[in-house]
Motif scaffolding. Structure first.
Motif, PDB file in Angstrom:
ATOM      1  N   MET A   1      78.333  36.009  30.382  1.00  0.00           N
ATOM      2  CA  MET A   1      78.321  35.648  31.791  1.00  0.00           C
ATOM      3  C   MET A   1      77.832  34.208  31.938  1.00  0.00           C
ATOM      4  N   SER A   2      78.523  33.403  32.736  1.00  0.00           N
ATOM      5  CA  SER A   2      78.179  31.996  32.845  1.00  0.00           C
ATOM      6  C   SER A   2      76.857  31.812  33.558  1.00  0.00           C
ATOM      7  N   GLU A   3      76.273  30.643  33.317  1.00  0.00           N
ATOM      8  CA  GLU A   3      74.978  30.324  33.923  1.00  0.00           C
ATOM      9  C   GLU A   3      75.051  30.387  35.440  1.00  0.00           C
ATOM     10  N   ASP A   4      76.218  30.033  36.006  1.00  0.00           N
ATOM     11  CA  ASP A   4      76.374  30.025  37.455  1.00  0.00           C
ATOM     12  C   ASP A   4      76.331  31.414  38.046  1.00  0.00           C
ATOM     13  N   LEU A   5      76.565  32.452  37.220  1.00  0.00           N
ATOM     14  CA  LEU A   5      76.595  33.825  37.715  1.00  0.00           C
ATOM     15  C   LEU A   5      75.295  34.569  37.477  1.00  0.00           C
ATOM     16  N   VAL A   6      74.293  33.905  36.945  1.00  0.00           N
ATOM     17  CA  VAL A   6      72.958  34.495  36.801  1.00  0.00           C
ATOM     18  C   VAL A   6      71.947  33.471  37.302  1.00  0.00           C
ATOM     19  N   ARG A   7      71.222  33.813  38.353  1.00  0.00           N
ATOM     20  CA  ARG A   7      70.221  32.903  38.895  1.00  0.00           C
ATOM     21  C   ARG A   7      68.851  33.578  38.844  1.00  0.00           C
ATOM     22  N   GLY A   8      67.881  32.846  38.349  1.00  0.00           N
ATOM     23  CA  GLY A   8      66.526  33.357  38.296  1.00  0.00           C
ATOM     24  C   GLY A   8      65.622  32.629  39.276  1.00  0.00           C
ATOM     25  N   PHE A   9      64.716  33.360  39.898  1.00  0.00           N
ATOM     26  CA  PHE A   9      63.787  32.794  40.880  1.00  0.00           C
ATOM     27  C   PHE A   9      62.365  33.171  40.495  1.00  0.00           C
ATOM     28  N   PRO A  10      61.448  32.228  40.504  1.00  0.00           N
ATOM     29  CA  PRO A  10      60.061  32.549  40.138  1.00  0.00           C
ATOM     30  C   PRO A  10      59.435  33.485  41.160  1.00  0.00           C
ATOM     31  N   ALA A  11      58.409  34.185  40.724  1.00  0.00           N
ATOM     32  CA  ALA A  11      57.716  35.110  41.624  1.00  0.00           C
ATOM     33  C   ALA A  11      57.098  34.339  42.791  1.00  0.00           C
ATOM     34  N   PHE A  12      57.148  34.935  43.960  1.00  0.00           N
ATOM     35  CA  PHE A  12      56.548  34.293  45.125  1.00  0.00           C
ATOM     36  C   PHE A  12      55.030  34.210  44.990  1.00  0.00           C
TER      37      PHE A  12
ATOM     38  N   GLY B   1      79.698  32.786  42.071  1.00  0.00           N
ATOM     39  CA  GLY B   1      78.625  31.808  42.083  1.00  0.00           C
ATOM     40  C   GLY B   1      78.966  30.611  42.946  1.00  0.00           C
ATOM     41  N   GLU B   2      77.946  29.806  43.225  1.00  0.00           N
ATOM     42  CA  GLU B   2      78.133  28.661  44.124  1.00  0.00           C
ATOM     43  C   GLU B   2      79.149  27.671  43.569  1.00  0.00           C
ATOM     44  N   ARG B   3      79.098  27.386  42.266  1.00  0.00           N
ATOM     45  CA  ARG B   3      80.026  26.399  41.708  1.00  0.00           C
ATOM     46  C   ARG B   3      81.472  26.842  41.887  1.00  0.00           C
ATOM     47  N   GLU B   4      81.751  28.109  41.616  1.00  0.00           N
ATOM     48  CA  GLU B   4      83.117  28.612  41.758  1.00  0.00           C
ATOM     49  C   GLU B   4      83.564  28.587  43.211  1.00  0.00           C
TER      50      GLU B   4
ATOM     51  N   LEU C   1      67.370  34.907  50.702  1.00  0.00           N
ATOM     52  CA  LEU C   1      68.555  34.719  51.535  1.00  0.00           C
ATOM     53  C   LEU C   1      68.289  33.715  52.648  1.00  0.00           C
ATOM     54  N   ASP C   2      67.072  33.729  53.209  1.00  0.00           N
ATOM     55  CA  ASP C   2      66.715  32.747  54.240  1.00  0.00           C
ATOM     56  C   ASP C   2      67.007  31.330  53.761  1.00  0.00           C
ATOM     57  N   ALA C   3      66.624  31.059  52.524  1.00  0.00           N
ATOM     58  CA  ALA C   3      66.740  29.704  52.004  1.00  0.00           C
ATOM     59  C   ALA C   3      68.136  29.381  51.514  1.00  0.00           C
ATOM     60  N   ASP C   4      68.901  30.400  51.111  1.00  0.00           N
ATOM     61  CA  ASP C   4      70.180  30.109  50.468  1.00  0.00           C
ATOM     62  C   ASP C   4      71.130  31.300  50.600  1.00  0.00           C
ATOM     63  N   PRO C   5      72.099  31.241  51.528  1.00  0.00           N
ATOM     64  CA  PRO C   5      73.059  32.358  51.666  1.00  0.00           C
ATOM     65  C   PRO C   5      73.961  32.517  50.454  1.00  0.00           C
ATOM     66  N   PHE C   6      73.998  31.512  49.554  1.00  0.00           N
ATOM     67  CA  PHE C   6      74.787  31.672  48.336  1.00  0.00           C
ATOM     68  C   PHE C   6      74.223  32.773  47.449  1.00  0.00           C
ATOM     69  N   VAL C   7      72.960  33.167  47.677  1.00  0.00           N
ATOM     70  CA  VAL C   7      72.403  34.309  46.943  1.00  0.00           C
ATOM     71  C   VAL C   7      73.176  35.575  47.300  1.00  0.00           C
ATOM     72  N   LEU C   8      73.466  35.754  48.576  1.00  0.00           N
ATOM     73  CA  LEU C   8      74.256  36.912  49.000  1.00  0.00           C
ATOM     74  C   LEU C   8      75.667  36.848  48.419  1.00  0.00           C
ATOM     75  N   LEU C   9      76.267  35.662  48.451  1.00  0.00           N
ATOM     76  CA  LEU C   9      77.628  35.522  47.934  1.00  0.00           C
ATOM     77  C   LEU C   9      77.673  35.768  46.423  1.00  0.00           C
ATOM     78  N   LEU C  10      76.593  35.402  45.730  1.00  0.00           N
ATOM     79  CA  LEU C  10      76.530  35.692  44.302  1.00  0.00           C
ATOM     80  C   LEU C  10      76.497  37.199  44.073  1.00  0.00           C
ATOM     81  N   MET C  11      75.708  37.918  44.854  1.00  0.00           N
ATOM     82  CA  MET C  11      75.690  39.373  44.721  1.00  0.00           C
ATOM     83  C   MET C  11      77.061  39.969  45.026  1.00  0.00           C
ATOM     84  N   ARG C  12      77.807  39.309  45.904  1.00  0.00           N
ATOM     85  CA  ARG C  12      79.150  39.791  46.231  1.00  0.00           C
ATOM     86  C   ARG C  12      80.180  39.406  45.167  1.00  0.00           C
ATOM     87  N   GLY C  13      79.772  38.591  44.145  1.00  0.00           N
ATOM     88  CA  GLY C  13      80.651  38.421  43.010  1.00  0.00           C
ATOM     89  C   GLY C  13      80.991  37.014  42.560  1.00  0.00           C
TER      90      GLY C  13
END
Length: 368
Positions: A1-12, A177-180, A163-175
């Motif tokens: 899976m490409s890097e664009d399709l896996v995003r990691g976020f640090p703990a709040f 990545g932002e680059r694509e 999601l507040d900060a970046d709606p592309f997170v939702l779009l990534l879950m829908r299949g």
């Protein structure tokens, strides 16, 4: 899976969480999908506390999945995830075509905004971006049986902040990545070489500074069509033009005909006739696009939504409610659930079910 399709976020962490609520309307819609499905509000309250306390670890987002480990005051950590169905390629094509066709939608999305009319336009195309009741599927290896458990609820609360900060997170879950997504939008908006024409300097334009219209144009009547009909159509065309300039969605031909008949009853008989058309107009009048959708297309809601409806109806009717997918009948009253969790009332007339009023979140209010 490409890097664009896996995003990691640090703990709040506790300092970054602060027990806040989702700020964006789409973040709140995400939470509503979880809250409206939950049968145990205590788990939601505990999940909010866990999210605020920073017990959720780093979050990983990939197509169809958001995951993290969640600590607990009584043990853990527990592996927790939320699953959301990916869009099909057909749905993605419809959605991206809609975005690319509206400059306002395109600019908003690339600026990490998701205006309501963009989501409405996708809904009109049959593409549901935001999760509805039962669309979020929680999983956790804790011993709890609740859906969601407090760990999945905590993850969902923190996901709404992402999601507040970046709606592309939702779009990534829908299949995708932002680059694509950006590449596909660019390919749709790039000028076509075969349409490039020779550069020509236009002639001098006339001076319109002194032009003043003398008043509204006079529209004569036509055989079988009174002049006021043309006036209504002109007013509707003007309203639709303003909506397009504002980036609002353009309904399909059938939907627009029904919407027009609902907005201008004087011309309704010339746009369509018969009981089916009249029922569709009534559905739009009471519930808009969602009202027309529940009239036309039954669907299967999650069991939790139907269980909550059964409980709400038990105290307001002596008739045993009969459920058939998203439709519930009690005597001479029927209510139909739309995909945003609202119930639309129907009454039986001449052996057919007719839309009878605006929708409510509580079906008991429609039968009481």
């Amino acid at each position: 899976m490409s890097e664009d399709l896996v995003r990691g976020f640090p703990a709040f962490g506790a300092a970054g969480a602060r027990g806040r609520f989702a700020k964006s309307w789409w973040g709140r819609a995400w939470l509503s999908a979880m809250e409206d499905t939950a049968l145990d509000l205590r788990q939601l309250k505990a999940g909010r506390r866990y999210a605020a306390a920073g017990l959720v670890g780093p979050i990983t987002v990939s197509p169809g999945r958001i995951a993290a480990t969640v600590d607990d005051v009584d043990g853990g950590p527990f592996r927790t995830e939320l699953r959301l169905a990916e869009l099909s390629e057909v749905d993605w094509t419809r959605f991206l075509d809609r975005v690319a066709s509206r400059a306002g939608h395109l600019a908003a999305l690339l600026d990490r905004d998701m205006p309501p009319d963009l989501v409405a336009a996708a809904d009109d195309a049959g593409v549901h971006l935001l999760p509805g009741i039962g669309d979020l599927d929680p999983e956790c290896d804790c011993a709890g049986w609740e859906l969601p458990c407090r760990h999945a609820a905590a993850l969902s609360f923190q996901a709404s902040w992402l999601l507040d900060a970046d709606p592309f997170v939702l779009l990534l879950m829908r299949g995708k990545g932002e680059r694509e997504i950006r590449d596909e939008l660019e390919s749709r908006t790039a000028p076509r070489e075969d349409l490039v024409v020779e550069d020509r300097t236009p002639g001098e334009l006339p001076d319109l500074a002194g032009f003043r219209p003398s008043g509204a144009p006079s529209i004569p009547s036509a055989p079988g069509m009174p002049a006021e009909t043309f006036a209504l159509l002109a007013a509707n065309a003007s309203a639709q033009a303003r909506a397009l300039l504002a980036g609002e969605p353009w309904p399909g031909r059938r939907q627009d005909t029904i919407r027009l008949a609902s907005a201008f009853p004087a011309v309704a008989s010339r746009l369509g006739e018969g009981p089916e058309f009249e029922r569709a107009v009534a559905a739009w009048t009471h519930g808009g696009h969602a009202g027309l959708e529940v009239l036309d297309a039954p669907w299967t809601p999650p069991k939790a939504a139907l269980a909550a409806a059964r409980t709400a109806l038990a105290d307001v009717t002596d008739d045993e409610p009969v459920f058939d997918r998203n439709r519930c009948t009690a005597g001479e009253v029927q209510v139909r659930l739309d995909r945003r969790g609202r119930w639309h009332p129907y009454r039986r007339e001449g052996g057919e079910w007719w839309p009878a009023g605006p929708p409510e979140l509580d079906p008991g209010l429609l039968l009481g």
